[in-house]
Scaffold this active site. Sequence first.
Site, short mmCIF file in Angstrom:
data_model
loop_
_atom_site.label_atom_id
_atom_site.label_comp_id
_atom_site.label_asym_id
_atom_site.label_seq_id
_atom_site.Cartn_x
_atom_site.Cartn_y
_atom_site.Cartn_z
N GLY A 147 -5.57 3.70 -2.74
CA GLY A 147 -4.14 4.72 -3.08
C GLY A 147 -4.31 5.40 -4.66
N SER A 148 -3.51 4.54 -5.28
CA SER A 148 -3.24 4.96 -6.57
C SER A 148 -4.68 5.58 -7.44
CB SER A 148 -2.43 4.07 -7.45
OG SER A 148 -2.95 2.68 -7.35
N MET B 214 5.23 1.69 7.20
CA MET B 214 6.12 0.48 7.06
C MET B 214 7.55 0.92 7.82
SD MET B 214 5.16 0.30 3.10
CE MET B 214 3.51 0.31 2.55
N MET C 44 2.61 -1.89 9.25
CA MET C 44 2.95 -2.82 8.47
C MET C 44 4.81 -2.86 9.18
SD MET C 44 1.56 -2.28 4.76
CE MET C 44 1.07 -1.01 5.07
N ASP D 205 -0.19 4.17 5.97
CA ASP D 205 0.56 3.30 5.69
C ASP D 205 1.95 3.36 6.63
OD1 ASP D 205 -1.04 1.30 4.34
OD2 ASP D 205 -0.87 2.63 2.69
N HIS E 180 -2.57 1.76 9.30
CA HIS E 180 -2.27 0.37 8.88
C HIS E 180 -0.67 0.22 9.18
CE1 HIS E 180 -2.00 -2.68 5.38
NE2 HIS E 180 -1.60 -3.05 6.59
N HIS F 293 -6.39 6.65 5.43
CA HIS F 293 -5.63 5.31 5.53
C HIS F 293 -4.01 5.80 5.48
CE1 HIS F 293 -5.09 0.92 5.56
NE2 HIS F 293 -3.90 1.08 4.59
N GLY G 86 3.45 -3.59 0.96
CA GLY G 86 4.58 -3.14 0.74
C GLY G 86 4.76 -1.76 -0.10
N PHE G 87 3.56 -2.19 -1.12
CA PHE G 87 3.97 -0.99 -2.21
C PHE G 87 2.41 -0.79 -2.77
CE2 PHE G 87 7.74 -3.28 -2.03
CZ PHE G 87 8.69 -2.26 -1.90
N MET H 46 -5.77 -8.18 3.21
CA MET H 46 -4.82 -7.55 1.98
C MET H 46 -4.99 -8.18 0.90
SD MET H 46 -2.86 -5.35 3.50
CE MET H 46 -1.90 -5.02 1.86
N ASP I 264 -7.69 -3.73 1.04
CA ASP I 264 -6.46 -3.17 0.88
C ASP I 264 -5.76 -3.42 -0.21
OD1 ASP I 264 -4.50 -1.31 0.90
OD2 ASP I 264 -3.85 -1.63 3.06
N GLY J 4 -5.11 -2.55 -4.76
CA GLY J 4 -5.60 -2.88 -6.03
C GLY J 4 -7.10 -2.34 -6.23
N SER K 56 -5.64 6.07 0.57
CA SER K 56 -4.20 5.83 1.33
C SER K 56 -3.24 7.10 0.87
CB SER K 56 -3.70 4.44 0.90
OG SER K 56 -2.23 4.38 1.04
C1 DX5 Z 1 0.13 -1.53 0.40
C2 DX5 Z 1 -0.74 -0.69 1.11
C3 DX5 Z 1 -1.81 0.06 0.69
C4 DX5 Z 1 -1.66 0.72 -0.50
C5 DX5 Z 1 -2.54 0.57 -1.52
O1 DX5 Z 1 0.94 -2.25 1.18
O2 DX5 Z 1 -1.24 -1.29 2.51
O3 DX5 Z 1 -2.76 0.84 1.71
O4 DX5 Z 1 -1.35 2.10 -0.31
O5 DX5 Z 1 -2.25 1.21 -2.79
P1 DX5 Z 1 -3.11 1.00 -4.12
O6 DX5 Z 1 -4.61 1.32 -3.74
O7 DX5 Z 1 -2.50 1.70 -5.22
O8 DX5 Z 1 -2.96 -0.67 -4.45
ZN ZN Z 2 -2.50 -0.20 3.82
#
Ligand code: DX5
Ligand code: ZN
Length: 221
Positions: free
Chosen positions: A195-196, A35, A66, A33, A64, A31, A140-141, A135, A173, A175, A8
Amino acid sequence: MPSRINPSILSADFANFERELGRIASADLVHVDVMDNHFVPNLTFGLPMVQRLQQVSPIPLDVHLMIDDADRWAPGYAEAGAYSVTFHAEAAADPVGIARRLREIGSRAGIALKPGTDVTPYLELLPNFDQVLVMTVEPGFGGQSFMPEMMGKLRTLARAVHVRGLDVWLQVDGGVSLDTIGIAAEAGADTFVAGSAVFGADVPAEQIAALRDAAAGHSHR
Ligand code: DX5
Ligand code: ZN
């Protein structure tokens, strides 16, 4: 079935997207995101940015959304050339109609479920979709903790897909890391957003390979 790893770019350097895409070129899809600060309490980017990412990305886009009013906005992302467009069930008046439109345009159609959304009403709609996104954090984050209590939803979906002989990707998606990807794979996920975990690694390509191996070691599909 091979595991797909979709990094992501929410965790990428927003000033250098083209370079960041190059660092994850060994991934399956990227991916993206989107928002709107209404459906979720965060704001990222919209269609013009996705159109530009589509032009420079070495791998296909997994968008994705949101955002509120998916009925109105989702088709534009398919028209931009996204390989896959996933919208939220909670933001859609006519999910099947949106999916039909996305497929007509030439994109895969995905539906996403927030942690509090029951999967049951969507099981009978599965043939209309190419992907279901479960999810595992509140959207959101990035950087939040994986919710293992969502695995029941994945198992229900995996069973339904198997029993009906459907080809629907099951995406998780939120964590996802080397510590949690096995839990999701074991529950039936085949497509993993990280993502992270990917962009926080020294060498994203190595992390992508490690995640793929970890998922494959637990996959039942
Ligand atoms: C959150 C996003 C995710 C986010 C995941 O709302 O939809 O795609 O980037 O980030 P990590 O992998 O760090 O949880
Ligand atoms: Zn996402």
